[in-house]
Every structure is written in C-alpha cells, then in structure tokens.
Enzyme design. Structure first.
Site, PDB file in Angstrom:
ATOM      1  N   HIS A 268      10.283   9.946  -0.911  1.00 24.39           N
ATOM      2  CA  HIS A 268      10.205  10.903   0.208  1.00 24.39           C
ATOM      3  C   HIS A 268       9.316  12.057  -0.246  1.00 24.39           C
ATOM      4  O   HIS A 268       8.144  11.850  -0.544  1.00 24.39           O
ATOM      5  CB  HIS A 268      11.647  11.314   0.555  1.00 24.39           C
ATOM      6  CG  HIS A 268      11.824  12.104   1.809  1.00 24.39           C
ATOM      7  ND1 HIS A 268      10.859  12.246   2.758  1.00 24.39           N
ATOM      8  CD2 HIS A 268      12.902  12.816   2.276  1.00 24.39           C
ATOM      9  CE1 HIS A 268      11.316  13.001   3.760  1.00 24.39           C
ATOM     10  NE2 HIS A 268      12.551  13.362   3.483  1.00 24.39           N
ATOM     11  N   HIS A 309       3.992   4.038   4.457  1.00 26.77           N
ATOM     12  CA  HIS A 309       4.946   4.883   5.166  1.00 26.77           C
ATOM     13  C   HIS A 309       5.895   3.994   5.950  1.00 26.77           C
ATOM     14  O   HIS A 309       5.489   2.959   6.469  1.00 26.77           O
ATOM     15  CB  HIS A 309       4.219   5.841   6.120  1.00 26.77           C
ATOM     16  CG  HIS A 309       5.063   7.004   6.513  1.00 26.77           C
ATOM     17  ND1 HIS A 309       5.952   6.945   7.550  1.00 26.77           N
ATOM     18  CD2 HIS A 309       5.181   8.239   5.968  1.00 26.77           C
ATOM     19  CE1 HIS A 309       6.575   8.105   7.630  1.00 26.77           C
ATOM     20  NE2 HIS A 309       6.135   8.907   6.682  1.00 26.77           N
ATOM     21  N   ASP A 367       0.949  12.925   1.651  1.00 27.76           N
ATOM     22  CA  ASP A 367       1.235  13.402   0.300  1.00 27.76           C
ATOM     23  C   ASP A 367       0.143  13.055  -0.693  1.00 27.76           C
ATOM     24  O   ASP A 367       0.012  13.707  -1.728  1.00 27.76           O
ATOM     25  CB  ASP A 367       2.582  12.847  -0.177  1.00 27.76           C
ATOM     26  CG  ASP A 367       3.697  13.482   0.605  1.00 27.76           C
ATOM     27  OD1 ASP A 367       3.627  14.695   0.822  1.00 27.76           O
ATOM     28  OD2 ASP A 367       4.615  12.770   1.035  1.00 27.76           O
TER      29      ASP A 367
HETATM   30  N1  CMC Z   1       2.119   0.369  -3.180  1.00 30.94           N
HETATM   31  C1  CMC Z   1       2.139  -0.976  -3.245  1.00 30.94           C
HETATM   32  N2  CMC Z   1       2.802  -1.770  -2.372  1.00 30.94           N
HETATM   33  C2  CMC Z   1       3.489  -1.173  -1.411  1.00 30.94           C
HETATM   34  C3  CMC Z   1       3.533   0.235  -1.269  1.00 30.94           C
HETATM   35  C4  CMC Z   1       2.805   1.012  -2.207  1.00 30.94           C
HETATM   36  N3  CMC Z   1       2.801   2.344  -2.119  1.00 30.94           N
HETATM   37  N4  CMC Z   1       4.302   0.563  -0.213  1.00 30.94           N
HETATM   38  C5  CMC Z   1       4.739  -0.596   0.318  1.00 30.94           C
HETATM   39  N5  CMC Z   1       4.244  -1.650  -0.409  1.00 30.94           N
HETATM   40  C6  CMC Z   1       4.421  -3.064  -0.116  1.00 30.94           C
HETATM   41  C7  CMC Z   1       5.832  -3.531  -0.465  1.00 30.94           C
HETATM   42  O1  CMC Z   1       5.890  -3.972  -1.799  1.00 30.94           O
HETATM   43  C8  CMC Z   1       6.039  -4.628   0.544  1.00 30.94           C
HETATM   44  O2  CMC Z   1       5.309  -5.760   0.122  1.00 30.94           O
HETATM   45  P1  CMC Z   1       5.846  -7.259   0.459  1.00 30.94           P
HETATM   46  O3  CMC Z   1       5.760  -7.375   1.964  1.00 30.94           O
HETATM   47  O4  CMC Z   1       4.934  -8.178  -0.264  1.00 30.94           O
HETATM   48  O5  CMC Z   1       7.267  -7.308  -0.042  1.00 30.94           O
HETATM   49  C9  CMC Z   1       5.350  -4.094   1.798  1.00 30.94           C
HETATM   50  O6  CMC Z   1       4.326  -3.215   1.301  1.00 30.94           O
HETATM   51  C10 CMC Z   1       6.279  -3.325   2.738  1.00 30.94           C
HETATM   52  O7  CMC Z   1       6.935  -2.307   1.971  1.00 30.94           O
HETATM   53  P2  CMC Z   1       8.407  -1.754   2.235  1.00 30.94           P
HETATM   54  O8  CMC Z   1       9.010  -1.308   0.941  1.00 30.94           O
HETATM   55  O9  CMC Z   1       9.178  -2.750   3.046  1.00 30.94           O
HETATM   56  O10 CMC Z   1       8.105  -0.506   3.140  1.00 30.94           O
HETATM   57  P3  CMC Z   1       9.115   0.652   3.452  1.00 30.94           P
HETATM   58  O11 CMC Z   1       8.866   1.052   4.846  1.00 30.94           O
HETATM   59  O12 CMC Z   1      10.525   0.285   3.103  1.00 30.94           O
HETATM   60  O13 CMC Z   1       8.692   1.808   2.427  1.00 30.94           O
HETATM   61  C11 CMC Z   1       7.671   3.709   1.491  1.00 30.94           C
HETATM   62  C12 CMC Z   1       7.951   2.922   2.768  1.00 30.94           C
HETATM   63  C13 CMC Z   1       7.019   5.032   1.860  1.00 30.94           C
HETATM   64  C14 CMC Z   1       9.003   4.027   0.738  1.00 30.94           C
HETATM   65  C15 CMC Z   1       6.750   2.863   0.576  1.00 30.94           C
HETATM   66  O14 CMC Z   1       5.530   2.593   1.241  1.00 30.94           O
HETATM   67  C16 CMC Z   1       6.467   3.555  -0.765  1.00 30.94           C
HETATM   68  O15 CMC Z   1       7.265   3.403  -1.695  1.00 30.94           O
HETATM   69  N6  CMC Z   1       5.327   4.307  -0.875  1.00 30.94           N
HETATM   70  C17 CMC Z   1       5.031   5.059  -2.073  1.00 30.94           C
HETATM   71  C18 CMC Z   1       5.817   6.354  -2.085  1.00 30.94           C
HETATM   72  C19 CMC Z   1       5.292   7.352  -1.070  1.00 30.94           C
HETATM   73  O16 CMC Z   1       4.100   7.614  -0.984  1.00 30.94           O
HETATM   74  N7  CMC Z   1       6.239   7.942  -0.332  1.00 30.94           N
HETATM   75  C20 CMC Z   1       5.920   9.031   0.625  1.00 30.94           C
HETATM   76  C21 CMC Z   1       6.122   8.639   2.016  1.00 30.94           C
HETATM   77  S1  CMC Z   1       5.380   9.821   3.123  1.00 30.94           S
HETATM   78  C22 CMC Z   1       6.241  11.269   2.897  1.00 30.94           C
HETATM   79  C23 CMC Z   1       7.442  11.374   3.733  1.00 30.94           C
HETATM   80  O17 CMC Z   1       7.340  11.290   4.984  1.00 30.94           O
HETATM   81  O18 CMC Z   1       8.499  11.581   3.142  1.00 30.94           O
END
Ligand code: CMC
Length: 432
Positions: A268, A309, A367
């Site tokens: 987050h 995201h 971010d």
């Molecule tokens: N790098 C590499 N792969 C990724 C990333 C990333 N940053 N984010 C998602 N993926 C992949 C993930 O491994 C999955 O792949 P597969 O379909 O092969 O299993 C796919 O993309 C979907 O990911 P998810 O985990 O199901 O997506 P989510 O909606 O649960 O997670 C997130 C969203 C923001 C937690 C994630 O994208 C992440 O960890 N990003 C990095 C941390 C980050 O930048 N967070 C700030 C978010 S914006 C600020 C806010 O609003 O708080």
C-alpha cells in the site's frame, strides 16, 4: 447514495427448492451491487478474500473506474483538480462535497492555519523515540497521542465537533511529519509561518534552519501535487481500516492511527519507499534485466515495486500527473543524470514494453513517480510514506465523517471456518 433498482439477483443453490432473491442496488456510476445482507438469514455467508468483489459501504466521495483509468473526487477529474486547484481546496471538496467560494475557501484555510500547532505533550513524547526509529512507527504513535490529548469533550455525534476534528487532523499531520523528520536529524522544532501556504509550511518546518529558508516554488508546487494525488482513493486498505476502526465508535484520531499503520505496508503506502529500496538493491543498470526476470518468475516473490494496482488495470491517472511533476522537479534541480533516477526511467521503459507486464496490465503507479520525485527533493526514503500519510489524511477523515454522520453498524465480517470441530479437552498427562 445507491438506490434499489427493480432488478433482482436470483441465487440457486443445490438442495434448495426456491431461488434466494437479492436486491440489486443502482450506483450513480460503476458496477451494480447485489445486496447480500439477507443471505445470513438463509444460512449462508459469502466468501471474498481480499474483498475483490465486495462493496463494503456506500459513499459519495470518490469514484474510480480502474479499466478506464478514471479517478473522480465528488465528480471532478483528478487531472483537472491537479491542474487548477490545490490541496486545501481539495480537502474542502472532499469534506463538504462541493468546491468552495472565495469566502468559504478563506475561512477553511484560516481554520486549518489556526490549528497547526501540535500539543506540547505530543511534542514531548517524540523526544523519547530513538533517533533511528522508523518515522511511520512514530507517526502511528503520535496520531494515537492526539487521540489521548483530544479525547475529553469530543462528541462524535456532534457535526461541529466532527468538522473541527477533520480540520485539525488536516492541519496537524504535516506538523507531525515535520517534527518526525527533525527528530531523526536531531533538529529542534520550527513553528510554521503565517505567510506561507500548506505545502510551503511543510517544506519550511521540515527543512528550515532559520527564518530565511528559501522555498523553491517548483518544489512547493510538487509537494502540493503529491499531497493532492494521494488525498483519497475510495475504499483502499487504510481507508477501510479507518472506517472499520471508526465503526466501533472509537475516537477518530485513533481510527486515523490505525489507518497510518495500515498504510505503512509495502503493498500500500509503503510502495514509494519500497521503490527506492528496490532501485538500491538493483544497484546498477546492467542488473535491471536480471531483476525483471526475477519479477516474472512465478517461484520468486520479487515484484517490481511501484508497478501494478488492485483497481487500475489501465494507466493510473495520478501516475500521468505525477510523471509530469517528476520531470518538472528533475529539470528544476538539474538532477536528471542521477544514476538511481536513470535506472528508474530504464526500468519503466523495459517494463512498459515487456509482454509479461503488458499482458497483466501492470503500469507504473503514482508511487513509482512520487518516490523518484521525493528522492530528488531530498526527502529521506523512510519519510516517503509519511508524506503519503499527510496527503491521505483528508480522505481518511472525510470517510470517517461520512460514515458516522449517518446511522452505521459496527463492521464485523464473518469467516469460512476450516479448523477443528468441537472436541473434548484432554488432560496433559494423557496427551502423546
Ligand atoms: N511486479 C511483478 N508482477 C506483478 C506485480 C509487480 N509489481 N504486480 C502484480 N504482478 C503479477 C502477479 O504476480 C500476478 O501474476 P500471475 O497472474 O502470473 O499470477 C498478476 O500480476 C496479478 O497480480 P495480483 O497480485 O493478483 O494483483 P493484486 O491486485 O492482488 O495486487 C498490488 C496489486 C498493488 C498489491 C500488486 O500489483 C503489487 O504488489 N505491486 C507492487 C507494490 C506496489 O506498487 N503497491 C502500491 C500500489 S498503489 C498505492 C496505493 O494505492 O496504495
């Protein structure tokens, strides 16, 4: 507010003769919402880990269309607000529902300015943290301390008290942030100046050594934008935390402290700090390909911080604005050749072209660019999420106020229990 449409969802469950009828609620924008509240009377709960399909409340404040990359505050596009407005006007909009007149704006700005000084007891408490204590831990504690200071006489059923609290947390959060920064540097408290605006005072109270501290207008504008772009994002993890904590009727400063704790996590608000830590770990441009490969490896937990995201599956509109501000700041400061910043640009380019990221619609989020901008401004990495905290405060308090201004229920989710069934207690001497 959502209204009940004439449509009904019908849920057919094996073993039941009749379908369970559920009302379909019509929002002003976005997905129709099935009201599942009656399911518990039929003996069912719903299961939705991560709340990916769950509307936890109804709200009038912020709307996101993640597929189209749209963010509206009270109906206004974030891009327009960022261009024409400023942070305090946005705070007013989030709280009141409409943009202020000149008189309303002046009164709001004056009320916030009058409440900026943090109580002496809270400043005293800060002295007891070690110089290396993480600023987000300090911020969580100091917000809790405000709850203690402002508990007596606070009536959350009274609208005047609610609005005064909202103005006060917006006023005091940058003061807490500046105090936290100065504590880490061993510097004494600098009181805010009446001739400076909100973001200017943040820079002044954070960095000034004396009254003659020069404020660069490009940096002050960038700080104001960073606060604006983080101001609210509907039911994200920290805002939902504030609502859930607030739903118990707790003191709003405590609910905000819970929100700050939730924001700290790297999934987050901690992402902007994690971006810089990741760039440090990557070390040099020749390692970028190796780290991109790690991010794509399903067996490797490494992720590119600042990418992806939960809601935006298109470009984050805040990232577009932040990218522009980031470049303005880099030009102004002449640090475009900084190796970390160059690495960030290279990483952005590779990830935007790589099929893995394109297919999963993983774009740089706000971010990614705010982390790079804050580094260029000279804010230490461990302070990045504190800046996000200051920006998100109006969102938290606006959602808290919206919730407690109407009849509300304590938030109390249920679970899918998969543990042991009831069993007899066994005395210790009989256990193997
Ligand atoms: N790098 C590499 N792969 C990724 C990333 C990333 N940053 N984010 C998602 N993926 C992949 C993930 O491994 C999955 O792949 P597969 O379909 O092969 O299993 C796919 O993309 C979907 O990911 P998810 O985990 O199901 O997506 P989510 O909606 O649960 O997670 C997130 C969203 C923001 C937690 C994630 O994208 C992440 O960890 N990003 C990095 C941390 C980050 O930048 N967070 C700030 C978010 S914006 C600020 C806010 O609003 O708080």
């Amino acid at each position: 507010m959502a209204t009940e449409s004439s449509r009904r969802a019908r849920l057919y469950i094996d073993g039941h003769d009749d379908a369970i009828e559920l009302p379909v609620l019509k929002p002003s924008l976005g997905n129709d919402v099935i009201d599942i509240g009656a399911l518990t009377t039929k003996g069912y709960f719903t299961y939705d880990p991560g709340f990916v399909s769950t509307a936890s409340c109804d709200s009038n404040i912020t709307y996101i269309d993640g597929d189209a990359g749209v963010l509206l505050h009270r109906g206004y596009r974030i891009e327009q607000l960022a261009e024409h407005s400023d942070f305090l006007e946005l705070c007013y909009l989030l709280l009141h529902g409409s943009l202020p007149s000149v008189a309303q704006r002046n009164a709001f700005v004056a009320a916030v300015a009058a409440d900026r000084e943090v109580p002496a007891g809270v400043r005293e408490m800060l002295r007891h943290f070690s110089p290396g204590a993480h600023p987000m831990g300090i911020m969580t504690a100091l917000a809790g301390a405000l709850a203690a200071e402002y508990h007596d006489g606070l009536d959350i059923a009274n609208e005047q008290h609610r609005m005064a609290t909202a103005q006060r947390v917006i006023a005091q959060m940058p003061s807490l942030a500046a105090l936290t920064y100065r504590h880490g540097k061993g510097k004494p408290h600098v009181p805010p100046r009446d001739d400076l605006g909100y973001a200017e005072n943040f820079l002044y109270t954070t960095f000034a050594t004396d009254e003659n501290y020069d404020i660069n207008p490009v940096i002050a504008k960038a700080m104001d934008r960073i606060f604006m772009l983080h101001a609210d994002h509907e039911q994200n993890a920290s805002t939902s935390t504030v609502r859930l904590a607030g739903s118990t009727g707790t003191n709003p400063y405590s609910a905000i402290a819970a929100g700050i704790a939730a924001l700290w996590g790297p999934s987050h608000g901690g992402a902007n700090e994690a971006v810089l830590n990741m760039l440090r770990e990557i070390g040099s441009p020749e390692n970028i390909d190796k780290y991109v490969a790690k991010a794509k490896d399903r067996d490797d937990p490494f992720r590119i911080m600042g990418f992806g995201h939960r809601v935006y599956k298109s470009y984050d509109p805040r990232a577009t604005v932040m990218q522009q501000t980031c470049h303005e700041v880099l030009d102004e400061l002449g640090v475009d050749d900084d190796p970390t910043l160059q690495m960030a640009k290279r990483l952005e380019q590779i990830a935007l072209e790589d099929e893995f990221f394109v297919q999963r619609r993983l774009y740089p989020n706000v971010d990614f660019y705010s982390g790079i901008t804050l580094k260029a401004v000279g804010i230490p990495t461990e302070m990045f999420t504190v800046i996000f905290t200051t920006g998100r405060t109006p969102g938290w308090i606006a959602h808290w106020r919206e919730m407690v201004s109407e009849p509300y229920k304590i938030g109390r989710p249920r679970q899918l229990y998969r543990g042991e069934k009831a069993r007899e207690y066994m005395p210790i001497e009989q256990r193997s």
